[in-house]
Structures are given as C-alpha cells and as structure tokens.
Design a protein around this motif. Sequence first.
Motif, mmCIF file in Angstrom:
data_model
loop_
_atom_site.group_PDB
_atom_site.id
_atom_site.type_symbol
_atom_site.label_atom_id
_atom_site.label_comp_id
_atom_site.label_asym_id
_atom_site.label_seq_id
_atom_site.Cartn_x
_atom_site.Cartn_y
_atom_site.Cartn_z
ATOM 1 N N GLY A 333 52.084 34.776 92.628
ATOM 2 C CA GLY A 333 53.418 35.322 92.823
ATOM 3 C C GLY A 333 53.764 35.614 94.265
ATOM 4 N N ARG A 334 52.846 35.330 95.165
ATOM 5 C CA ARG A 334 53.098 35.566 96.590
ATOM 6 C C ARG A 334 53.100 34.215 97.315
ATOM 7 N N ALA A 335 51.905 33.796 97.739
ATOM 8 C CA ALA A 335 51.814 32.473 98.372
ATOM 9 C C ALA A 335 51.884 31.360 97.341
ATOM 10 N N CYS A 336 51.570 31.684 96.073
ATOM 11 C CA CYS A 336 51.504 30.666 95.022
ATOM 12 C C CYS A 336 52.553 30.948 93.951
ATOM 13 N N THR A 337 53.541 30.082 93.848
ATOM 14 C CA THR A 337 54.606 30.169 92.849
ATOM 15 C C THR A 337 54.843 28.769 92.295
ATOM 16 N N PRO A 338 55.590 28.621 91.188
ATOM 17 C CA PRO A 338 55.863 27.274 90.683
ATOM 18 C C PRO A 338 56.579 26.379 91.693
ATOM 19 N N GLU A 339 57.390 26.972 92.558
ATOM 20 C CA GLU A 339 58.090 26.172 93.576
ATOM 21 C C GLU A 339 57.151 25.741 94.687
ATOM 22 N N HIS A 340 56.144 26.549 94.984
ATOM 23 C CA HIS A 340 55.173 26.241 96.046
ATOM 24 C C HIS A 340 53.765 26.546 95.529
ATOM 25 N N PRO A 341 53.261 25.730 94.615
ATOM 26 C CA PRO A 341 51.958 26.010 94.009
ATOM 27 C C PRO A 341 50.803 25.730 94.963
ATOM 28 N N VAL A 342 49.829 26.610 94.929
ATOM 29 C CA VAL A 342 48.596 26.392 95.680
ATOM 30 C C VAL A 342 47.528 25.817 94.761
ATOM 31 N N GLY A 343 47.505 26.283 93.518
ATOM 32 C CA GLY A 343 46.497 25.837 92.559
ATOM 33 C C GLY A 343 47.089 25.122 91.373
ATOM 34 N N THR A 344 46.241 24.404 90.646
ATOM 35 C CA THR A 344 46.706 23.600 89.510
ATOM 36 C C THR A 344 47.273 24.451 88.381
ATOM 37 N N CYS A 345 46.783 25.680 88.219
ATOM 38 C CA CYS A 345 47.253 26.533 87.118
ATOM 39 C C CYS A 345 48.715 26.939 87.294
ATOM 40 N N MET A 346 49.223 26.841 88.513
ATOM 41 C CA MET A 346 50.623 27.173 88.764
ATOM 42 C C MET A 346 51.509 25.938 88.721
ATOM 43 N N VAL A 347 50.906 24.755 88.820
ATOM 44 C CA VAL A 347 51.691 23.517 88.835
ATOM 45 C C VAL A 347 52.192 23.173 87.447
ATOM 46 N N SER A 348 51.280 23.067 86.518
ATOM 47 C CA SER A 348 51.604 22.580 85.184
ATOM 48 C C SER A 348 52.377 23.624 84.390
ATOM 49 N N THR A 349 53.382 23.179 83.645
ATOM 50 C CA THR A 349 54.133 24.097 82.792
ATOM 51 C C THR A 349 53.252 24.703 81.712
ATOM 52 N N GLY A 350 52.122 24.051 81.418
ATOM 53 C CA GLY A 350 51.176 24.598 80.456
ATOM 54 C C GLY A 350 50.076 25.418 81.098
ATOM 55 N N GLY A 351 50.090 25.532 82.420
ATOM 56 C CA GLY A 351 49.055 26.293 83.115
ATOM 57 C C GLY A 351 49.227 27.783 82.901
ATOM 58 N N ALA A 352 48.109 28.505 82.883
ATOM 59 C CA ALA A 352 48.161 29.945 82.635
ATOM 60 C C ALA A 352 48.964 30.677 83.702
ATOM 61 N N CYS A 353 48.761 30.326 84.967
ATOM 62 C CA CYS A 353 49.477 31.018 86.044
ATOM 63 C C CYS A 353 50.978 30.762 85.946
ATOM 64 N N HIS A 354 51.355 29.525 85.638
ATOM 65 C CA HIS A 354 52.768 29.200 85.488
ATOM 66 C C HIS A 354 53.384 30.016 84.356
ATOM 67 N N ALA A 355 52.693 30.100 83.213
ATOM 68 C CA ALA A 355 53.211 30.837 82.064
ATOM 69 C C ALA A 355 53.302 32.332 82.353
ATOM 70 N N TRP A 356 52.269 32.884 82.979
ATOM 71 C CA TRP A 356 52.290 34.310 83.302
ATOM 72 C C TRP A 356 53.395 34.619 84.308
ATOM 73 N N TYR A 357 53.626 33.720 85.256
ATOM 74 C CA TYR A 357 54.667 33.946 86.257
ATOM 75 C C TYR A 357 56.056 33.834 85.632
ATOM 76 N N LYS A 358 56.256 32.809 84.828
ATOM 77 C CA LYS A 358 57.581 32.570 84.247
ATOM 78 C C LYS A 358 57.989 33.690 83.314
ATOM 79 N N TYR A 359 57.031 34.200 82.536
ATOM 80 C CA TYR A 359 57.346 35.237 81.551
ATOM 81 C C TYR A 359 56.746 36.581 81.942
#
Length: 361
Positions: A333-359
């Motif tokens: 949620g800081r350096a790593c967001t869906p718009e600027h992902p650092v890791g794979t978990c934030m890239v994929s819509t099914g990734g845990a980081c993406h889901a936790w960030y979105k919701y």
Amino acid sequence: MPDLIAKEKKVQAALADLAADAAKLNRTVRIMEVGTGHTVAIQRAGIRALLPENVRLISGPGCPICTTPTGYIDGAIALAKRQNVLIATYEDMLRVPGTESSLAHARDDGARVQAVSSAFEAHLLANHNPDQPVIFAAVGFEASAPTTADVLTRARNADLRNLFVLSAHKLIVPAMEHVAADNVNRIDAFLCPGNLSVMTGYRAYEPIVARHRRPCVIAGFDPPQIIEAVARIVAQLADNDARVENVYTAAVGPDGYARAWEMIERVFRVESAEWRGFGTIPNSGLATNDTYKRFDAAQAFGIDLQGTGERPGCRCAYVITGHIDPPECPLFGRACTPEHPVGTCMVSTGGACHAWYKYRG
C-alpha cells in the motif's frame, strides 16, 4: 425472497456452530485458503470479520502467476528480446516483475509481446505468422493445463513448426503437501479450491489427510458456502478429527475430470518445479514429454530458467507461503500498489496482496 431468507438462516446457523466449536479450542487455528477465488471472495465479503478471534484464514499458493519464480520471468523476457520472436501470454503476466524488468517493459522497448486469453489464441497467432516463432508463456494449475495440452496436440497433428511453449504449469496438491509438512509455519487445515477440485476430484486430498492429519474441505466461491466450509473445518478440529469433506457437491466428484487428465498425460510429464517462496517442490511441475519435446521453448532456444530472489523489500514469498498477511509487508500500500506493483502478489487480480488492497476497507 424466501430463498434469501433461508440462505441467511443457514449462514447464521453455520456461524453459530463455528463459534461454539471454536470455543472448544484453546488455541488459534490457521486455515489456509488455497484458491485465489477464495481469497478474493473472503476479502470482498468481509468474512474474516465474522470469524471468532481464534480462527484465522491464511492466504496460500493458489495464484499461479504469484508462484511463478523470477527466473521464469527473466527467461521469458530474454526470449522476448530476441529478434523475430513473438511472446504470447496472459494479461497479468505482462506486468510481473523479473529481476530488472517485465514483459510489458520489453514490449515498450520494441519486443513483440502480445496478451492472449488462452492457449488457443497463441495457436492462432502461430498460424497467422508462419515465419515467426510464437512462444506461449503457459502459466496455470490443473484447470488450465488441459487447454495447453490440447493446443500442442493440434499443433503436432498439423505439423505446426513455429509454436512453442514455455511451461510453468504446476500441480497444487504437491504444494499443499509441502505446506502441511512445514512444522514451523503450522497450517491446521485447508480450504480447498472448488475450480481446481473439479479437475482433481476430492480424493486427491486424501493423502494430505492420511499423512499429515490436516482437514481438507472443498468449497466454491459463494461466501455462504465458504462460511459453511470453515465451520466444518473447525468442527473437525474441535473433535480432533481430520478428513476430506466436499461442500461443493454440485461440481466436484470423487475422481475429477478423466478426459482432461488424459489430455495432460498425453503431452506432459510430471517433474520437480521451482515455486516462488517454496523453492523446488518434487513432482509439482508439468514439462513436455519426449513426444512433444520439440515444443519446449526453453530447450529450443537455450534459455536458462533458474530463479533468483525477490526484489528488495518485497515479501511476496512470505505471503504465498502463509508466513505473513499482506499488510505485514513494509511495501504494501506504499511503494507497492496495483498501479505500481513491486511483487507478483500485487500484480495478479487473484493475488493475495491485490485482493487485500482492493478490499482493504
């Protein structure tokens, strides 16, 4: 309306049973949701907030893009940079970071990289570009491997010489066994994915129960069904029991989809495979067998797919393996967001980081 009322009553009953059984346990239990559909549904519906404090849901390795190691991404980028090569892969894969770049960056620099929705589109690209090698970066678990196998069968029958596959297809059950054997990061039970279980059948999880005494309960992605499955898991743990249960009876049978397995076994062989965060897991990957070896892009083009570590600060590997929740990563949620992902978990819509960030609300 009567159906909605009945469903609501069923959910409330399941939550009441869950709370009663959780109260019998004098410890915190950790249940790993294996499927990405579960992670997204749980976050979107706020299911974690409905559970007793001593029942934790842990995101696991169910996102195939997230578990793809950096070495594979670097290999695909190296192929993309070769003259007269076209890389075809899924949209999410384009933004997955390698050691220094991504396929999207390679495309911006002039490489021929095209997003496709399936292996069949890669097959069409090869037909329409007969003088150009088309390499399908094939990522996915049991549910997507049959499509790749079918496409390669068609290509072999038609003597299509310019289609290749860079296989990162994996099998989810060996990864679950790997998690179950980890006594440091102890997972007490598995919420098994409905879509993959359609392919594997519920008997595929019986060895996990037999060897590791971890309850395995299959559910679809409907929130009431997920709650029911969690309640059944906690009931087993409260009774010191461990068995396979299937809540998703409308779609999952005992032995899976035999025809699809025949397609896989005709084209692929099982081998050890590298997983992000887990290292090498025996018998967890699918590589083309001797009959289909000429379609193997790594061998045909001499590409090394050996992995490297995560990007600095990224803790995606710890999220995938269930050691931390996404917000515990310092970049989340800081350096790593869906718009600027650092890791794979934030890239994929099914990734845990993406889901936790979105919701996250």
